[in-house]
Scaffold this active site. Sequence first.
Site, PDB file in Angstrom:
ATOM      1  CG  ASP A   1       2.264 -32.692   8.084  1.00 12.47           C
ATOM      2  OD1 ASP A   1       2.559 -31.503   8.330  1.00 12.47           O
ATOM      3  OD2 ASP A   1       3.021 -33.444   7.432  1.00 12.47           O
TER       4      ASP A   1
HETATM    5  C1  BGC Z   1       5.595 -31.044   7.079  1.00  7.37           C
HETATM    6  C2  BGC Z   1       5.822 -31.333   8.556  1.00  7.37           C
HETATM    7  C3  BGC Z   1       6.181 -30.062   9.255  1.00  7.37           C
HETATM    8  C4  BGC Z   1       5.053 -29.059   9.047  1.00  7.37           C
HETATM    9  C5  BGC Z   1       5.264 -27.743   9.751  1.00  7.37           C
HETATM   10  C6  BGC Z   1       4.615 -29.911   6.856  1.00  7.37           C
HETATM   11  O1  BGC Z   1       4.634 -29.529   5.529  1.00  7.37           O
HETATM   12  O2  BGC Z   1       5.132 -32.208   6.439  1.00  7.37           O
HETATM   13  O3  BGC Z   1       6.828 -32.294   8.701  1.00  7.37           O
HETATM   14  O4  BGC Z   1       6.408 -30.303  10.615  1.00  7.37           O
HETATM   15  O5  BGC Z   1       4.939 -28.804   7.655  1.00  7.37           O
HETATM   16  O6  BGC Z   1       6.229 -26.985   9.157  1.00  7.37           O
END
Ligand code: BGC
Length: 711
Positions: free
Chosen positions: A251
């Site tokens: 993530d």
């Molecule tokens: C989220 C993810 C997301 C990523 C990219 C993170 O804050 O937890 O689910 O895909 O950001 O935007």
Amino acid sequence: MSEHPPHQPTPDERARALVAQMSEDEKFAWLSGPMAIPLGNTRKPDGAVGSAAFYPAIPRLGLPALQQADASLGVSNLGNVRPGDHATGLPSSLLLGATFNPELAFASGSVVGVEARSKGFNVQLAGGANLIRDPRGGRNFEYIAEDPLLTGVLAGQSVAGIQAQQVVSTVKHFAVNAQETGRVMASSNLSEAALRESDLLAFQIAIETGAPGAVMPGYNLVNGEYACENAFLLNQVLKQEWGYPGWVMSDWGATHSTVKAALAGLDVQSGANLDDADYFGNLLRQAVRDATVPQARIDDMVTRIVRSLIAVGVLDKPVASPVPIDYSQHKLVAQRQAEEGVVLLRNAGGQLPLAQGLRRLLVIGAHADHGVLCGGGSSAVTPIGSLSLPGTDIMGMQVDKIYQPSSIVQALREESGAQQVEFLDGTDPALAVAHARIANAVILCAQEWRSEALDAHGLGLPDEQDALIERVAAANPNTTVVLQTGGPVLMPWLEKVAAVLAAWYPGSGGGPAIAGVLFGRVNPSGRLPVTFPASESQLPRPEQTDPRTTTSNPGTPRIGEILPIDYDIEGADVGYRWYAREKFTPLFPFGFGLSYTDFRVSDASVVNGPGFTVTAQVENTGAVAGACTVQVYVGKTGTDGFAKRLAGFKKVFLKPGERAQAEILLEPRILARFDDGAFKIGAGDYQVWVANHAQDEALEVGLQVGEALSL
Ligand code: BGC
């Protein structure tokens, strides 16, 4: 003599051949990258469409740039990085869960895939497959259910729908990413057997069903190890036991080490600008030079990426943007999904459907004159004409509270035949009461906005909406409450209102879907994918983390210590399983939902072998067409027993008077316990309920398993 057909190289063989030709610089360029959105000192990289991530193309090898966008509910445009770009807003994943319909999951995935591809993206950060362990979770609207079977099947189908458009999808956030407040500090602590029988099983089924090209571990820790460097989760379970061939991307800002993470099975550091260091950049190159990470591991990381691109068809059918998108068609897909996912919770005296041609219909609240609410954060989708109100701050970016332009009021004007449809915003309760008194019926739209990085504070509706509902319902008994929420809420006013609809966040077709249910064009068939508690005291952990004592956003200084969360309290008994075990009566059980017709389910039987199959007769005994979701729950007593689990389901569509046989193949792992490294179905007697919801035990059949079975 017939000639052998020429050998078609497998995706693995093709990937290995390509990676063998890549330079080290080319390989490393794909192993870590910043957000491809201007933020602080980072800027949008050259060649990036503008989204969560970008990795450069390698044209001499025919490898396209990786353009990665969020998420499951449509193609988001975080920070308006693509000025003016818009997309179809699909209903929240919870609404998808409420449809209990795998075909709709595939169809909505296809919409996301088509739009992603047309905008130039070849990786979609979709496939939310966490279980809802706390009804207050800030991101529950991005997850499907509290149940592993429903979650696994629907998340898998949604991934398959995206990937059918040659766009790689992730599943995320692997695993037990169940709390948003303190999400970068929370350690989800849970015994292995419980993990395997709940959250991991959801991911396992989703991966088997959808074959996602990538898996994204979350911000949280699992049993004391960050998910992104958790060798048990990544190497042992995912890659070795499940034989997962795709890549594991962290993530955004969830990587915490170089050698440990690389050796635990992490393949890519995403959102590296949010991390403390460029772990998979120069530090990883150094680790290879020091021989603390073998070169073969680097090649494996890149091979996994290229392999998924080939397996999903990204290389053979590269994205050629821009392609025009048929938004009106996609809006209809969103509407159809919403029509199947709205849940009718109460309908006293047959209040709904409302009669056509009322004199005065009053609609109150939730910006219903403009549109429908959508959840906040990286997944938020802004169709053209969205209303943006101030929301919250995530990672230094203002995340707006968005109302997608699907006016409930306008849809009611078209659907109701009412002489007058009046709208009040609900900010003046006295005015609302005065107008309610003279209306023939009132539609009170109540709302609760949830967002990534912050859990809901309690289960009550915010902004004194409970008091407004009480007052309006006292003024007009024909009051229907339409809830737009990110999960369950308490309803202290329940007995005082005539009808209640749970519309979740209903997406770009939400207005007509809600109006269609209220006026009977649509017979509601949604069923709750999550238990609505009677009070917070029924939850395994009634207390909540105070957001002021912890850190929820990556890339910001840490406050406080790692937060241990004891999920062994309920273990694998998430949601309705917990209510069955504790013998609690919730406000509304999992699987519950009313219809405008009646169904009789009868003649249930279970056949043991091969596999376990339940059959039952379903008849529509009412006057209108509708859909009945037949749910099969299984329980077992004894030391290898369990209280109650959903082992299969089928949505059956029937005309009035029509009868059909439902045949439901049970998922064997649901009947099993995880013991000593494997799923085993114990010998003995099982209870099997063919039910309308998780607390319905009227139709029971026995099942005897003679000999224990290892799966
Ligand atoms: C989220 C993810 C997301 C990523 C990219 C993170 O804050 O937890 O689910 O895909 O950001 O935007």
